[in-house]
Design a protein around this motif. Structure first.
Motif, short mmCIF file in Angstrom:
data_model
loop_
_atom_site.label_atom_id
_atom_site.label_comp_id
_atom_site.label_asym_id
_atom_site.label_seq_id
_atom_site.Cartn_x
_atom_site.Cartn_y
_atom_site.Cartn_z
N PRO A 98 -4.12 2.78 -5.80
CA PRO A 98 -2.81 2.11 -5.80
C PRO A 98 -2.25 1.91 -4.40
O PRO A 98 -1.62 0.89 -4.12
CB PRO A 98 -1.93 3.07 -6.62
CG PRO A 98 -2.88 3.81 -7.49
CD PRO A 98 -4.11 3.99 -6.66
N ALA A 99 -2.50 2.87 -3.51
CA ALA A 99 -2.04 2.72 -2.12
C ALA A 99 -2.87 1.68 -1.39
O ALA A 99 -2.33 0.90 -0.57
CB ALA A 99 -2.12 4.06 -1.40
N LEU A 100 -4.17 1.64 -1.65
CA LEU A 100 -5.03 0.65 -1.00
C LEU A 100 -4.57 -0.76 -1.33
O LEU A 100 -4.59 -1.66 -0.48
CB LEU A 100 -6.49 0.85 -1.43
CG LEU A 100 -7.16 2.15 -0.98
CD1 LEU A 100 -8.57 2.24 -1.56
CD2 LEU A 100 -7.19 2.26 0.53
N GLU A 101 -4.14 -0.96 -2.58
CA GLU A 101 -3.68 -2.29 -2.99
C GLU A 101 -2.42 -2.70 -2.24
O GLU A 101 -2.27 -3.86 -1.84
CB GLU A 101 -3.45 -2.29 -4.51
CG GLU A 101 -4.75 -2.14 -5.30
CD GLU A 101 -4.51 -1.89 -6.79
OE1 GLU A 101 -3.33 -1.65 -7.16
OE2 GLU A 101 -5.48 -1.92 -7.57
N ILE A 102 -1.52 -1.75 -2.03
CA ILE A 102 -0.30 -2.05 -1.27
C ILE A 102 -0.63 -2.31 0.19
O ILE A 102 -0.09 -3.23 0.82
CB ILE A 102 0.71 -0.89 -1.42
CG1 ILE A 102 1.23 -0.84 -2.87
CG2 ILE A 102 1.88 -1.05 -0.45
CD1 ILE A 102 2.12 0.34 -3.17
#
Length: 520
Positions: A98-102
């Motif tokens: 989820p952080a990688l997507e942001i």
């Protein structure tokens, strides 16, 4: 016959009315969820020229992401940090999906890859409490890496600078303590002063992103307890690990665990997490350990742990251990919003109670809070009624997952054999099981994914195999530390217990509902 027909028609009318009421109720709930924010007089046009729409204290992942999206939305944002970038931060350095997507949306991921500062975890695995192990490659199953190792000294700098490029006013060397913040109800403005007294900013809303100890949230009465979890970190050179990452689950520190992640420069990030669990968790119990055991666990892992020491090699070059506190599962923070205020990331205790990971939830908070604040800015009302939208958003995104994380942590503390079953199934089917574990551990899928029949049933069968192997056949335990002489009267911490004993040199908490040393 006519009477029967009338009765039937009456029943149909009642059923139809009930269905209509139910539909109206559901529509009402949906309408309420998506209704517009409450309007007020404090629109952006009324903001003084020298003031900001938001003052964000803390330029870590949560604060900088919030600043980025608010600035992109047209808001005036002050982003404060007590240090100067680049700056160090004790962390496990694992950045989940989820952080990688942001980060990709912000353009930061591209920078990290270009500067060779991000190592995608293509291969990894786990070692279970009884010593079962599996290392595989989940990328071909999932289609992408579930996590990435990025040192926080690189990550935080790039995210903060991305916020500045988006228009946020990044103010470094701006330290704020609990006595530096005041709110004027008449003007609806916060005044935030630096501890040196030489810098002052004002803003319509205060965003507390000042980490797990959060002096601001504590001073303002939203945080009522010091963080109870702890973690360590040290970078290791000259190691023996080929995989990108491994998690170790020795029974004496459950539900805590050790983890190592490989960075692009070849360093290993070695961490030990101790997570609050057990009947006295609110008093400092972390399974069979307390915070006082962290240093010994960390150092013994390198020197004596049969699996961690093997990954380290015969002559590892280890930096001095650093430690940090963990506020997991919202511990001590009952509400994350108030009038003209939100609390995000580690300050809100938004660290997963099973994995100890918090970068992804911090970034989710940053983006969700920015959305709520931008809506309030347009509406001209920053009261708790509108700030609550942020709390609704994070609860919908991962609130239920935190509940199950807490339940799973308690379960594996009491029954380490559950993790043995996961490793058993991974050894039987290979990467598909390892991929499922990775997806759940990195928040790609919720913890309830394990309840799906196609996942849960094979795990139950694996549990049965482990019960047979351990309890009936008597398979030897392969995860055993060299025996140490228990020091008499050793006190591991403040947790109240029925009986305190020791094994392997760590304080163990024996009580009616928990095992001692993982034995049942």
């Amino acid at each position: 016959m006519n009477i029967d027909i009338r009765n039937r028609n009456g029943q149909l009318l009642i059923a139809g009315a009930g269905a209509g009421i139910l539909a109206a109720g559901l529509f009402g709930l949906r309408w309420k969820r998506h209704s517009k924010p409450r309007s007020g007089p404090f629109t952006s046009e009324t903001l003084p020229k020298d003031a900001y729409d938001a003052v964000i204290v803390g330029a870590g992942p949560s604060g900088s992401v919030c600043a980025y999206y608010m600035a992109k939305g047209g808001a005036r944002v002050a982003l404060l940090d007590k240090a100067t970038f680049p700056r160090e931060k004790v962390c496990g350095d694992a950045v989940c999906t989820p952080a990688l997507e942001i980060l990709e949306d912000m353009g930061v991921m591209k920078e990290l890859v270009a500067d060779n500062q991000a190592n995608y975890a293509d291969s990894g695995g786990l070692i279970s409490p009884s010593g079962l192990s599996y290392i595989g490659n989940s990328v071909h199953q999932i289609g992408k890496a579930a996590a990435c190792a990025v040192k926080r000294i690189h990550l935080d700098e790039k995210v903060a600078h991305a916020a500045r490029r988006a228009g946020a006013d990044l103010k470094e060397n701006f330290e704020v303590d609990s006595d530096s913040v005041t709110f004027n109800k008449e003007t609806q403005l916060w005044t935030v002063k630096s501890t040196s007294g030489g810098k002052v900013v004002t803003g319509r809303v205060l965003v507390c992103a000042d980490g797990s100890t959060s002096h601001l949230a504590t001073k303002l009465g939203y945080c009522t307890q010091a963080p109870l979890g702890v973690s360590s970190r040290a970078y290791i050179k000259n190691h023996n690990l080929e995989a990108d990452g491994l998690c170790f689950y020795p029974k004496w520190s459950l539900p805590g665990y050790a983890a190592i992640f490989k960075h692009t420069n070849g360093d290993l990030g070695y961490c030990y997490y101790l997570i609050p669990s057990g009947p006295n968790a609110s008093q400092g119990q972390m399974g069979n350990c307390t915070a006082g055991d962290l240093k010994k666990l960390h150092e013994d892992g390198i020197k004596k742990d049969p699996f961690i020491s093997r990954a380290m090699g015969t002559n590892p070059i280890c930096e001095r251990m650093k430690a940090a506190s963990l506020r997991v599962g919202g511990q001590g923070v009952a509400k994350t919003y108030g009038d003209n205020l939100v609390i995000i990331g580690d300050a809100a205790g938004h660290i997963d109670p099973l994995t100890g990971e918090g970068i992804h939830t911090a970034m989710i908070d940053g983006k969700a809070s920015a959305k709520a604040l931008l809506q309030a800015r347009v509406a001209g009302d920053f009261s708790a009624v509108n700030m609550k939208e942020y709390e609704k958003a994070w609860k919908e995104r991962y609130g239920k997952d935190f509940y199950w994380s807490t339940a799973f942590a308690s379960a594996i503390y009491r029954y380490p054999i559950l993790l043995d079953a996961v490793a058993n199934e991974a050894q039987r089917v290979g990467d598909p099981m390892m991929s499922a574990w990775a997806e759940v551990a990195t928040c790609m899928k919720p913890k309830t994914y394990f309840f799906r029949p196609d996942v849960g049933v094979p795990l139950l069968m694996a549990l049965a195999r482990e019960i047979w192997a351990q309890k009936v056949v008597g398979r030897p335990d392969a995860y055993v530390m060299p025996n140490e002489e228990a020091s008499a009267g050793k006190k591991g911490g403040a947790a109240a217990t029925t009986t305190t004993t020791t094994t392997n040199g760590y304080a163990l908490h024996a009580n009616a509902s928990s095992p001692v040393n993982g034995k049942h």
